[in-house]
Design an enzyme around this catalytic site. Structure first.
Site, PDB file in Angstrom:
ATOM      1  N   ASP A  34       0.904  -1.374  -0.402  1.00  0.00           N
ATOM      2  CA  ASP A  34      -0.189   0.523   0.278  1.00  0.00           C
ATOM      3  C   ASP A  34       0.788   1.333  -0.103  1.00  0.00           C
ATOM      4  O   ASP A  34       1.615   0.830   0.457  1.00  0.00           O
ATOM      5  CB  ASP A  34      -0.569   0.016   1.473  1.00  0.00           C
ATOM      6  CG  ASP A  34      -2.198   0.611   1.014  1.00  0.00           C
ATOM      7  OD1 ASP A  34      -2.034   1.640  -0.094  1.00  0.00           O
ATOM      8  OD2 ASP A  34      -3.089   0.838   1.474  1.00  0.00           O
TER       9      ASP A  34
HETATM   10  C1  BGC Z   1      -4.926   3.175   0.141  1.00  0.00           C
HETATM   11  C2  BGC Z   1      -5.432   2.142  -1.386  1.00  0.00           C
HETATM   12  C3  BGC Z   1      -5.012   3.151  -2.444  1.00  0.00           C
HETATM   13  C4  BGC Z   1      -3.993   3.380  -2.440  1.00  0.00           C
HETATM   14  C5  BGC Z   1      -3.275   4.163  -3.959  1.00  0.00           C
HETATM   15  C6  BGC Z   1      -3.764   4.388  -0.148  1.00  0.00           C
HETATM   16  O1  BGC Z   1      -4.498   5.134   0.620  1.00  0.00           O
HETATM   17  O2  BGC Z   1      -5.042   2.723   1.221  1.00  0.00           O
HETATM   18  O3  BGC Z   1      -6.431   1.478  -1.259  1.00  0.00           O
HETATM   19  O4  BGC Z   1      -5.214   1.564  -3.867  1.00  0.00           O
HETATM   20  O5  BGC Z   1      -3.914   4.678  -1.697  1.00  0.00           O
HETATM   21  O6  BGC Z   1      -4.081   5.246  -4.187  1.00  0.00           O
END
Ligand code: BGC
Length: 741
Positions: free
Chosen positions: A273
């Site tokens: 993540d």
């Molecule tokens: C989220 C993810 C997301 C990523 C990219 C993160 O803050 O937890 O679900 O895919 O950002 O935007």
């Protein structure tokens, strides 16, 4: 049919064409992804291998550092043009192609209803169609990796991201996410099941550790992922921000190596993540790719990895393995053979129809006393109150937020500080419910009040035949909700309107269950969630009876916070972090680390209520229809597994779709959903529903034996309208069985 062109982008040189793909050496189309990955790997230089293991969030880079020719999104991973390895261009996600911080000015996409709405359909076909639709838009916009597939279980109804997820039951959530991923990947792009694992709340998501015993994890949150991976075969798994058993998810060998690879045989790659990597050693634990790398504190899988390799602290084989997994997914989903069709015309009208069908099937009729709904077409004066119903339907905030076609029609105050303020907006879009209601009831005089003045709303309601109150509650990634009330004076508004007019309908547009202190006064209540592109049309068509409601709750609505396993949200009382709080995208270490304990263990959601004998406000599985259904002829065959057959008859006078559910109650255990049907029936029509149970929902996970164990025991099978409303039941004998993890 209205057609519309996507943003026209020219792809950079590192995105390959078919002929470039063929340059990686002699090959035949029948070769497996393993063979292709191995061959490409052997042709790669060490530096090229490293390229596949990290990449930035280009939207946050200064413009001069961004690669040319790719759309702005969540991130990208450099490709290797000379070997035909395409660059991976990533965007969110599950509710449509998002446009974070509106980096692509003016670019919009078809907005699907929220995850909880999708889960309320209990329909893998709808999940698949939605996935296929967003995958096709992603391709046309220049993305080949969709960060789609959020399947964290709803354990606490205050969770800020519940609206993105698929409810509290691992079988339901896993089945739907698998179908969604399969739909996305039918476009020859990669989808990413996430957030692995146990990222079930936002509070302290960067610091908290979930402490749960292994069997409980395997039987709940991990099972949702396992089923989703089996059914959807996602090219990637995104590890989560939080720690599990004290170890960050993205460097957790138990999760990433023992469970995912050893036990489940997963062959794709694990991406982090954004801001969830904490070490170079994560690579050895099972992480393959550092996403949005500049958000992390250090360049763990680039500069630091090079140093670690040189010093012999990380073996080259770990890099080869990780790069090989990335290649495996590229080849398994044939990204190199199906170059992106950037600029292809998107059929917005067909895609809106997909969103509308999903929204219609996801609306749950919670209550309908005296058959107030569908609204009589003789209604002459209808007053619509509140919820910005004149502007559009709400959406949840954060990385999943889609700027719907037509744009954000009204933006209202959202968080003004903290991470949520950075990448989330509170806005309303799609078809305004008010317009849709007017179109649906052309003979009626439909007026609107914004609901800010409860007394005025009550007066208008008194003068009308029907009052429809729209009540909404904003939810966003990065923030949990302090309580379950609607807030903003809406409970008082509903109370005042319902006191003035007994023919009041409440339409809830929320990302979570809410409390309903006014419940007894209101004859008709719909849970319409966040409805997406055509949310307004869907609501209006349910109100008029054009569409017969068929949604069923994928989450329990509690009577009060006292019914929750954790009355106080874990970490909401944690002391503030000292000093260095880095509140950039995703990173919000604003509390000191703390542990999260879930007293319910594997009994998430309705199973907790069942185990504790608690009666919820609205049960998991609940959902009414404008027709009625009869169940009979229950037959159970217990052999290798358990097969349950029964007949559903539409005993009312209009066509409708039912979601009869099958639960099993084992001695000393909370009941558990083992399957469901979704028959569409004409009046008087009958159909047999057959459910064959997956042994994992009949048994327990035995940690010592590393096996699922079904015990030879007498159980009760229930055919039910909801987790608390069994209609038929019969005993059955399970046969002993084991199954690999
Ligand atoms: C989220 C993810 C997301 C990523 C990219 C993160 O803050 O937890 O679900 O895919 O950002 O935007």
């Amino acid at each position: 049919m209205k057609r519309h062109s996507a943003l026209l982008l020219t792809l950079g040189a590192s995105v390959v064409t078919m002929s470039a793909a063929a340059q990686s050496g002699p090959e035949t189309r029948a070769e497996t992804p393993d063979i292709r990955a191995e061959r490409t790997l052997s042709a790669m230089t060490p530096a090229e291998k490293l390229l596949l293991l990290h990449g930035p969030m280009h939207t946050l880079l200064p413009p001069e550092q961004r690669p040319q020719g790719i759309p702005l999104g969540a991130g990208y991973i450099e490709g290797v043009a000379r070997l035909g390895i395409p660059r991976l261009v990533e965007t969110d996600a599950s509710l449509g192609v998002s446009n974070l911080m509106e980096a692509r000015k003016g670019d919009t996409a078809t907005a699907l209803p929220s995850g909880l709405s999708l889960a309320s359909t209990w329909d893998p076909a709808i999940a698949h169609a939605g996935g296929a639709m967003i995958g096709s838009e992603a391709r046309a916009k220049g993305f080949n990796v969709m960060l789609v597939g959020g399947v964290n279980l709803v354990r606490d109804p205050r969770g800020g991201r519940n609206f993105e997820y698929l409810g509290e039951d691992p079988l339901l959530a896993g089945t739907l996410v698998g179908a969604q991923i399969d739909g996305v990947q039918s476009n020859h792009i990669i989808a990413t099941i996430k957030h692995f694992a146990l990222n079930d709340q936002e509070t302290g998501r960067n610091v908290a550790s979930v402490e749960m015993d292994e069997a409980a994890m395997r039987e709940s949150d991990l099972l949702a992922f396992q089923i989703g991976i089996e059914k959807g075969d996602p090219g990637s798994v995104m590890c989560a921000y939080n720690r599990v058993g004290g170890i960050y998810s993205c460097e957790n060998p138990f999760l990433l190596t023992d469970v995912l690879r050893r036990d489940w045989g997963y062959k794709g790659y694990v991406m982090s993540d954004w801001g969830a990597v904490h070490s170079t050693a994560a690579l050895v634990a099972g992480l393959d790719q550092q996403s949005g790398e500049q958000i992390d504190r250090k360049p763990y899988l680039s500069t630091l990895l090079e140093q670690a390799l040189a010093a012999g602290r990380v073996p080259q084989s770990a890099v080869d393995q990780a790069a090989g997994r990335v290649l495996h997914s590229i080849y398994a989903h044939q990204l190199d053979r199906y170059p992106l069709a950037v600029g292809t015309t998107i059929d917005l009208s067909a895609n809106a129809a997909v969103a509308q069908r999903a929204a219609e099937a996801g609306i749950v009729l919670l209550k309908n006393e005296g058959g107030l709904l569908p609204l009589a077409h003789q209604a002459r004066r209808i007053v619509v109150i509140g919820g910005n119903a004149d502007a559009g339907v709400p959406s949840g905030g954060g990385s999943s937020q889609v700027r719907p076609v037509g744009g954000a029609k009204r933006v209202t105050a959202a968080a003004t500080s903290g991470v949520a303020a950075m990448f989330a907006q509170r806005f309303y879009g799609g078809t305004p419910p008010l317009d849709a209601i007017r179109a649906e009831f052309p003979a009626a005089q439909v007026s609107f009040l914004d609901g800010k003045d409860a007394a005025a709303a009550a007066r208008a309601a008194q003068a009308a035949d029907i009052a429809i109150v729209f009540a909404d509650k904003y939810a966003t990634e990065a923030l949990d909700q302090p309580d379950l009330s609607l807030g903003e004076g809406q409970d008082e508004l509903i109370d005042a309107v319902a006191s003035a007019n007994a023919r009041t309908v409440v339409v809830l547009e929320t990302g979570n269950p809410v409390l309903m202190p006014w419940q007894a006064k209101v004859p008709a209540i719909l849970a319409a969630w966040y409805g997406g592109q055509r949310g307004g049309d869907a609501i209006a068509r349910i109100l008029s009876g054009q569409v017969n409601p068929s949604g069923h709750l994928p989450v329990t609505f509690p009577v009060s916070l006292d019914q929750l396993p954790n009355r106080v949200l874990p970490g909401s009382d944690a002391p503030a972090a000292d000093g260095e709080t880095k509140a950039t995208y995703g990173l919000a270490a604003d509390t000191k680390p703390f542990d999260i304990h879930y007293p319910e263990g594997s009994d998430a959601g309705y199973r907790w209520y069942d185990a504790k004998g608690l009666k919820p406000l609205y049960a998991f599985g609940h959902g009414l229809s404008y027709t009625s259904f009869r169940y009979d002829r229950l037959k159970i065959v217990s052999g290798e597994s358990l097969t349950v057959r029964f007949t559903v008859t539409n005993s009312g006078d209009r066509a409708g779709t039912d979601v009869p559910q099958v639960y099993v109650r084992r001695p000393g255990k909370a009941k558990r959903l083992i399957g469901w049907g979704r028959p569409e029936l004409q009046p008087g029509e009958s159909r047999e529903v057959v459910v064959t149970a997956d042994p994992r929902v009949l048994g327990d996970y035995d940690v010592k034996a590393r096996r699922w164990m079904v015990r030879p025991e007498r159980v009760t099978v229930e055919i039910a309208r909801s987790a608390t409303d069994p209609v038929l039941s019969a005993p059955a004998r399970l046969r002993a069985a084991t199954r690999k993890p």
